[in-house]
Design a protein around this motif. Sequence first.
Motif, PDB file in Angstrom:
ATOM      1  N   ALA A  50       0.834  -1.206   0.000  1.00 12.49           N
ATOM      2  CA  ALA A  50       0.000   0.000   0.000  1.00 12.49           C
ATOM      3  C   ALA A  50       0.866   1.253   0.000  1.00 12.49           C
ATOM      4  O   ALA A  50       0.578   2.229  -0.706  1.00 12.49           O
ATOM      5  N   HIS A 102      -1.262   4.227  -1.777  1.00 11.78           N
ATOM      6  CA  HIS A 102      -2.632   4.130  -1.276  1.00 11.78           C
ATOM      7  C   HIS A 102      -2.701   4.687   0.135  1.00 11.78           C
ATOM      8  O   HIS A 102      -1.768   4.506   0.924  1.00 11.78           O
ATOM      9  N   MET A 107      -7.687  -0.484   0.840  1.00 11.94           N
ATOM     10  CA  MET A 107      -7.817  -0.207  -0.586  1.00 11.94           C
ATOM     11  C   MET A 107      -6.982  -1.189  -1.410  1.00 11.94           C
ATOM     12  O   MET A 107      -7.451  -1.741  -2.397  1.00 11.94           O
ATOM     13  N   THR A 108      -5.756  -1.425  -0.961  1.00 10.28           N
ATOM     14  CA  THR A 108      -4.869  -2.344  -1.670  1.00 10.28           C
ATOM     15  C   THR A 108      -5.441  -3.757  -1.686  1.00 10.28           C
ATOM     16  O   THR A 108      -5.469  -4.423  -2.726  1.00 10.28           O
TER      17      THR A 108
END
Length: 372
Positions: free
Chosen positions: A335, A340, A345-346
Amino acid sequence: MYTVESEDGRVHKKAVARNFRADSHIEALKERDRIREQLEREALLEELVPAAAKAPLLSKFMRDQIDGMLKSGVIEKTTHAKYHSEANLILRFMKDVQVSKVTGAMVRKMDQEMLAAGYARETVARAHNALKRHLYSAQEKGYIASMPITRSNRPPRLERKDPNGLDEQTRRRLLGIIDGMPDTPFTLAIRLGLGAGLRNEEAIGLKWDFVDLEHGVIKIRNVISMAGGTPIEKGPKTAAGRRDIPIDPDLTKRLRERAKNVFGSEDTSNLQGLYVLGSDDGTFLRHADLTRTFRSFALQHGIYGTTGKVASFYSLRHTYATMLLRAGVDAKTVASLMGHSNVAMTLNIYASTDPQARAAAGAVVADLMAQR
């Protein structure tokens, strides 16, 4: 004919002519009553919210809001151009009425007509949410009494799109192809995408100021984005976007050779302000050129991603992330390298969409279930 009450308490009647068609007398009476109710509601709104009567047109309100945010420094030029583009799209499908007269029905109709015109759900949702943002501002300024976009009036549900990265075999084949080509801004852009996960605007905006060839590290400190067709240089969009990324020895060597061959020096301290993928006169590789050239290259060499679609330059970034996760690099580190803002999210984008990782997980389950 409908009634309104003035400030002195007198009741006045106003006559308004509206033309409409009806198939029967009963339908005509219903439509008449509907129009009368609407007019009386608008009159009541003007009485309860005095500013509503003087509310600007939706077009003027949105554009003034957007321009005001730029002047006050709330948004940058790239975001300013993006917001104006969204406003123009809204006005293509929304009647330009006073901002106080926008209704939920008008918003629903806008969404439906955009979808019918072939716009992607993501585009329609952005326009919907942009309009909602402007209407909240109108409410704060006293132009509307209540938000016309309610919970029941939501934007189109977005369809999840799996990242179109390259599988391991295609990644190796791509590297083999560019290994047989001379180093150019285009081939080096591919290596920066595959070996560092750079976005298009990050690769184009990378300057020698932020390349540490001694330690094999590149630093993302600026990008080149497009604003209304004009390239704009700025810092990364988020704090997480400012990051240091280690690069492999082969890419380090190729960058050193480029500095020497193109700019006449391996000492990058002499190349301050110049772009890695640019020329010695300070110009940089253009967005459209990189995007179009890579698509043509991918079609020519049959480079397709895991979703079955032809690869784009962004596919290289997807490949970088899945390659690291597949190799066992912890998600927090991935990430950070990807820029990110959070690990979720990753993991949401990449960890669950790697076909090779899913196959490996299936093999583990099969092995465990076979044990007795």
